[in-house]
Design a protein around this motif. Structure first.
Motif, PDB file in Angstrom:
ATOM      1  N   GLU A 240       0.825  -1.212   0.000  1.00  0.00           N
ATOM      2  CA  GLU A 240       0.000   0.000   0.000  1.00  0.00           C
ATOM      3  C   GLU A 240       0.857   1.260   0.000  1.00  0.00           C
ATOM      4  N   GLY A 241       0.347   2.277  -0.689  1.00  0.00           N
ATOM      5  CA  GLY A 241       0.996   3.572  -0.677  1.00  0.00           C
ATOM      6  C   GLY A 241       2.176   3.729  -1.615  1.00  0.00           C
ATOM      7  N   VAL A 242       2.498   2.690  -2.378  1.00  0.00           N
ATOM      8  CA  VAL A 242       3.633   2.771  -3.303  1.00  0.00           C
ATOM      9  C   VAL A 242       3.190   3.393  -4.629  1.00  0.00           C
ATOM     10  N   PHE A 243       2.032   2.993  -5.112  1.00  0.00           N
ATOM     11  CA  PHE A 243       1.524   3.482  -6.391  1.00  0.00           C
ATOM     12  C   PHE A 243       0.409   4.490  -6.165  1.00  0.00           C
ATOM     13  N   THR A 244       0.382   5.532  -6.981  1.00  0.00           N
ATOM     14  CA  THR A 244      -0.720   6.488  -6.945  1.00  0.00           C
ATOM     15  C   THR A 244      -1.934   5.863  -7.634  1.00  0.00           C
ATOM     16  N   GLU A 245      -3.079   6.494  -7.460  1.00  0.00           N
ATOM     17  CA  GLU A 245      -4.291   6.002  -8.137  1.00  0.00           C
ATOM     18  C   GLU A 245      -4.090   6.017  -9.656  1.00  0.00           C
ATOM     19  N   GLU A 246      -3.450   7.049 -10.166  1.00  0.00           N
ATOM     20  CA  GLU A 246      -3.188   7.136 -11.606  1.00  0.00           C
ATOM     21  C   GLU A 246      -2.282   5.998 -12.070  1.00  0.00           C
ATOM     22  N   GLN A 247      -1.246   5.689 -11.292  1.00  0.00           N
ATOM     23  CA  GLN A 247      -0.342   4.590 -11.648  1.00  0.00           C
ATOM     24  C   GLN A 247      -1.066   3.254 -11.625  1.00  0.00           C
ATOM     25  N   LYS A 248      -1.943   3.050 -10.657  1.00  0.00           N
ATOM     26  CA  LYS A 248      -2.703   1.796 -10.602  1.00  0.00           C
ATOM     27  C   LYS A 248      -3.599   1.655 -11.829  1.00  0.00           C
ATOM     28  N   ARG A 249      -4.240   2.750 -12.225  1.00  0.00           N
ATOM     29  CA  ARG A 249      -5.071   2.705 -13.441  1.00  0.00           C
ATOM     30  C   ARG A 249      -4.221   2.363 -14.667  1.00  0.00           C
ATOM     31  N   GLU A 250      -3.012   2.937 -14.715  1.00  0.00           N
ATOM     32  CA  GLU A 250      -2.117   2.656 -15.838  1.00  0.00           C
ATOM     33  C   GLU A 250      -1.680   1.196 -15.846  1.00  0.00           C
ATOM     34  N   VAL A 251      -1.357   0.648 -14.692  1.00  0.00           N
ATOM     35  CA  VAL A 251      -0.981  -0.771 -14.601  1.00  0.00           C
ATOM     36  C   VAL A 251      -2.118  -1.638 -15.128  1.00  0.00           C
ATOM     37  N   ILE A 252      -3.329  -1.350 -14.671  1.00  0.00           N
ATOM     38  CA  ILE A 252      -4.495  -2.132 -15.104  1.00  0.00           C
ATOM     39  C   ILE A 252      -4.684  -2.026 -16.617  1.00  0.00           C
ATOM     40  N   ALA A 253      -4.595  -0.823 -17.156  1.00  0.00           N
ATOM     41  CA  ALA A 253      -4.784  -0.626 -18.599  1.00  0.00           C
ATOM     42  C   ALA A 253      -3.707  -1.339 -19.403  1.00  0.00           C
ATOM     43  N   ARG A 254      -2.462  -1.214 -18.983  1.00  0.00           N
ATOM     44  CA  ARG A 254      -1.368  -1.824 -19.753  1.00  0.00           C
ATOM     45  C   ARG A 254      -1.393  -3.351 -19.680  1.00  0.00           C
ATOM     46  N   ILE A 255      -1.703  -3.887 -18.513  1.00  0.00           N
ATOM     47  CA  ILE A 255      -1.790  -5.350 -18.404  1.00  0.00           C
ATOM     48  C   ILE A 255      -2.924  -5.859 -19.271  1.00  0.00           C
ATOM     49  N   THR A 256      -4.034  -5.147 -19.271  1.00  0.00           N
ATOM     50  CA  THR A 256      -5.150  -5.529 -20.143  1.00  0.00           C
ATOM     51  C   THR A 256      -4.706  -5.517 -21.599  1.00  0.00           C
ATOM     52  N   ASP A 257      -3.989  -4.469 -22.007  1.00  0.00           N
ATOM     53  CA  ASP A 257      -3.508  -4.382 -23.384  1.00  0.00           C
ATOM     54  C   ASP A 257      -2.595  -5.548 -23.743  1.00  0.00           C
ATOM     55  N   VAL A 258      -1.717  -5.933 -22.816  1.00  0.00           N
ATOM     56  CA  VAL A 258      -0.811  -7.059 -23.079  1.00  0.00           C
ATOM     57  C   VAL A 258      -1.611  -8.350 -23.262  1.00  0.00           C
ATOM     58  N   MET A 259      -2.559  -8.584 -22.379  1.00  0.00           N
ATOM     59  CA  MET A 259      -3.360  -9.804 -22.489  1.00  0.00           C
ATOM     60  C   MET A 259      -4.143  -9.825 -23.799  1.00  0.00           C
ATOM     61  N   VAL A 260      -4.714  -8.690 -24.176  1.00  0.00           N
ATOM     62  CA  VAL A 260      -5.481  -8.615 -25.418  1.00  0.00           C
ATOM     63  C   VAL A 260      -4.572  -8.833 -26.620  1.00  0.00           C
ATOM     64  N   SER A 261      -3.333  -8.361 -26.548  1.00  0.00           N
ATOM     65  CA  SER A 261      -2.404  -8.573 -27.661  1.00  0.00           C
ATOM     66  C   SER A 261      -2.096 -10.055 -27.857  1.00  0.00           C
ATOM     67  N   ILE A 262      -2.236 -10.835 -26.802  1.00  0.00           N
ATOM     68  CA  ILE A 262      -1.986 -12.275 -26.877  1.00  0.00           C
ATOM     69  C   ILE A 262      -3.246 -13.050 -27.230  1.00  0.00           C
ATOM     70  N   GLU A 263      -4.358 -12.691 -26.581  1.00  0.00           N
ATOM     71  CA  GLU A 263      -5.572 -13.499 -26.693  1.00  0.00           C
ATOM     72  C   GLU A 263      -6.576 -12.989 -27.710  1.00  0.00           C
ATOM     73  N   GLY A 264      -6.426 -11.737 -28.147  1.00  0.00           N
ATOM     74  CA  GLY A 264      -7.341 -11.174 -29.135  1.00  0.00           C
ATOM     75  C   GLY A 264      -8.263 -10.124 -28.538  1.00  0.00           C
ATOM     76  N   GLU A 265      -8.586  -9.153 -29.371  1.00  0.00           N
ATOM     77  CA  GLU A 265      -9.396  -8.011 -28.945  1.00  0.00           C
ATOM     78  C   GLU A 265     -10.771  -8.418 -28.437  1.00  0.00           C
ATOM     79  N   SER A 266     -11.297  -9.503 -28.948  1.00  0.00           N
ATOM     80  CA  SER A 266     -12.650  -9.907 -28.548  1.00  0.00           C
ATOM     81  C   SER A 266     -12.747 -10.256 -27.062  1.00  0.00           C
ATOM     82  N   LEU A 267     -11.616 -10.492 -26.418  1.00  0.00           N
ATOM     83  CA  LEU A 267     -11.654 -10.826 -24.989  1.00  0.00           C
ATOM     84  C   LEU A 267     -11.354  -9.634 -24.077  1.00  0.00           C
TER      85      LEU A 267
END
Length: 72
Positions: free
Chosen positions: A10-37
């Motif tokens: 806790e307290g290491v990442f800002t709310e903005e950084q957490k949103r960025e982590v979530i968005a980028r991880i989602t993008d990586v997964m979609v790049s592997i599994e396909g946009e439909s997921l």
């Protein structure tokens, strides 16, 4: 439906950084599994209390992680 769990002290990442982590991880997964997921790709960001995470038998605190981020 992929489920990715990120754990951080806790307290290491800002709310903005957490949103960025979530968005980028989602993008990586979609790049592997396909946009439909994209709509069913779950990313869960969990924060662990400072001092409740141990490495090498020693508790790790928010302050210690921030010192590492700053090169110390």
């Amino acid at each position: 439906m992929p489920f990715v769990q990120v754990q951080a002290i806790e307290g290491v990442f800002t709310e903005e950084q957490k949103r960025e982590v979530i968005a980028r991880i989602t993008d990586v997964m979609v790049s592997i599994e396909g946009e439909s997921l994209r709509g069913v790709t779950w990313v869960n960001f969990i924060e662990i209390d400072s001092g409740c995470w141990g490495i090498g038998g020693q508790p790790l605190t928010t302050e210690a992680v921030k010192a590492m981020q700053n090169g110390g």
